[in-house]
Design an enzyme around this catalytic site. Structure first.
Site, mmCIF file in Angstrom:
data_model
loop_
_atom_site.group_PDB
_atom_site.id
_atom_site.type_symbol
_atom_site.label_atom_id
_atom_site.label_comp_id
_atom_site.label_asym_id
_atom_site.label_seq_id
_atom_site.Cartn_x
_atom_site.Cartn_y
_atom_site.Cartn_z
ATOM 1 N N LYS A 8 -27.961 43.233 7.274
ATOM 2 C CA LYS A 8 -29.137 42.857 8.070
ATOM 3 C C LYS A 8 -29.775 41.651 7.413
ATOM 4 O O LYS A 8 -29.697 41.467 6.202
ATOM 5 C CB LYS A 8 -30.150 44.008 8.094
ATOM 6 C CG LYS A 8 -31.142 43.898 9.226
ATOM 7 C CD LYS A 8 -30.503 44.366 10.516
ATOM 8 C CE LYS A 8 -31.457 44.523 11.641
ATOM 9 N NZ LYS A 8 -30.879 45.363 12.690
HETATM 10 N N1 GLU Z 1 -29.609 43.904 15.962
HETATM 11 C C1 GLU Z 1 -28.780 44.805 16.691
HETATM 12 C C2 GLU Z 1 -28.760 46.161 15.999
HETATM 13 O O1 GLU Z 1 -29.659 46.493 15.258
HETATM 14 C C3 GLU Z 1 -27.390 44.242 16.963
HETATM 15 C C4 GLU Z 1 -26.592 43.894 15.754
HETATM 16 C C5 GLU Z 1 -25.294 43.158 16.043
HETATM 17 O O2 GLU Z 1 -25.000 42.921 17.198
HETATM 18 O O3 GLU Z 1 -24.615 42.822 15.075
HETATM 19 O O4 GLU Z 1 -27.905 46.966 16.231
#
Ligand code: GLU
Length: 419
Positions: A107
């Protein structure tokens, strides 16, 4: 000595550890799951439109790569801090594992109130972030994506900056891009479609009839808005919705089809409140509205020890990341509320990201029907697996999802070997 409250990250780590022990694993099997593999903190100097320079702070936390390259979004929010990003990175490792896609978890985040930035400032900030995290990412290393307050346009800038530094086009460096520069059809709606899919399956498993099922949705961002619209199309009654502009209740059911992401929060709220039978309700009481399904699709930690006993619903579908704290969940479970966890419910976004990445790596694109059909199939099998394990173990749905996720992560680590 007073007991120090655990951070949300430490709570998640504790639950991973407990599940690993319940599964019969030794500490040496699961110890690598208890801390991130790599953490990067960057400072981001940005020249503002008036010529002044501001320095923002950003992070990229790479939690686990046992099952594949790191994967996860980047959020822009004034409250972003490293411990929160660690938690969200660990949730991504678990989410990709439950969803059964070949990724680890990561993240990123920047501590910024992006509403205060002009579009050119936002672009410069994004490009600086791409430049600063460049050394640790790559299409087969770590693939960022949108998250809170980041969108396709921002991903387009990110793709461009990375490609410029690399000297070659690298569409697979980031997912959630505009379709024009390699994004996938359906990616914008994917998390909402995933939430709708599991909500409908969950409701059916409880013998709920859509037309008689009252749903409350918190948040009208990408996830809340699209989930509400798709559920209404299926016949469900959306009786209350809230966003930054306010909270609205309509016992006849709101016509959510009038909302549009492009409108922004205020306009969407105004359109709902203007409908016949709509009334404004106090924001502090919104979550306590009597309903059959409550879908928190906004920020984390909305339901916690102090307010969980006032929640008046039968099912909770966690569309946001970590909207219910561990203490909050214990109170809810005691009251007989069933909760479907975030690592399953909001996996639609990253599943579609995986499809986007696969299309990019092949320089080929699928139709919207192909994407949606594959997405629904993945969400359905993940849901069925969680339900099966819950029925066997008799614990919560979160414990069932964690059991599946942790087991797969440990097995992958084992087959990779330790030395
Ligand atoms: N931000 C989204 C999540 O928390 C998508 C992450 C992604 O597509 O890599 O799942």
């Amino acid at each position: 000595m007073s007991e120090q409250k655990l951070s949300q990250y430490q709570e998640t780590v504790q639950s991973v550890k407990k599940i690993a022990e319940d599964l019969g694993y030794k500490e040496s099997d699961y110890i690598t799951l208890l801390s991130p593999e790599r953490e990067l903190t960057v400072s981001l100097p940005v020249t503002m439109d008036d010529g002044s320079v501001r320095v923002y702070h950003g992070y990229r936390i790479q939690d686990n790569s046992a099952r594949g390259p790191y994967k996860g979004g980047v959020r822009y929010h004034p409250d972003v801090e490293i411990e929160e990003v660690r938690d969200l990175a660990l949730l991504m490792s678990l989410k990709c594992s439950v969803a059964d896609i070949p990724y680890g978890g990561a993240k990123g985040g920047i501590t910024v109130d992006s509403r205060e930035l002009s579009e050119t400032e936002l672009e410069r900030l994004t490009r600086k972030y791409a430049e600063k995290i460049y050394p640790v990412i790559g299409p087969e290393i770590d693939i960022p994506a949108p998250d809170m307050n980041t969108n396709a346009k921002i991903m387009g800038w990110f793709r461009d900056e990375y490609s410029k530094i690399a000297g070659v086009q690298v569409p697979a460096i980031v997912t959630g891009k505009p379709v024009e520069v390699g994004g996938s059809l359906g990616r914008n709606e994917a998390t909402g479609l995933g939430v709708k899919t599991v909500t409908h399956l969950f409701a059916q498993s409880q013998n709920f009839v859509p037309e008689e099922t009252r749903i409350v949705v918190q948040g009208t961002g990408n996830v809340g808005l699209i989930s509400a619209q798709l559920l209404a199309e299926e016949g469900y009654k959306i009786i209350a919705i809230s966003n930054i502009a306010g909270a609205v209740l309509n016992l006849n059911g709101l016509d959510v089809s009038v909302m549009d992401l492009k409108n922004g929060d205020q306009k969407n709220y105004d359109l709902l409140i203007a409908q016949s039978g709509s009334q404004e309700i106090p924001m502090e009481e919104f979550l306590f509205t009597e309903c059959d399904i409550l879908i928190p699709a906004a920020l984390q930690n909305q339901i916690h020890a102090e307010n969980a006993d006032k929640i008046n619903t039968k099912l909770i579908v966690e569309a946001a990341n970590a909207p219910v704290s561990a203490e909050g969940e214990a109170i809810l479970v005691n009251k007989g509320v069933k909760l479907l966890p975030d690592i399953l419910c909001n996996a639609g976004g990253v599943i579609c990201s995986y499809f986007e990445w696969v299309q990019n790596l092949q320089y080929f694109s699928w139709t919207l029907e192909e994407v949606n059909q594959k997405l629904i199939a993945k969400m359905t099998s993940a849901f069925e697996e969680v339900l099966k394990v819950q029925a066997e173990q008799k614990g919560t749905y979160r414990e069932a999802a964690l059991r599946i996720a942790v087991d797969k992560l440990i097995q992958a680590a084992k087959f990779k070997g330790k030395f």
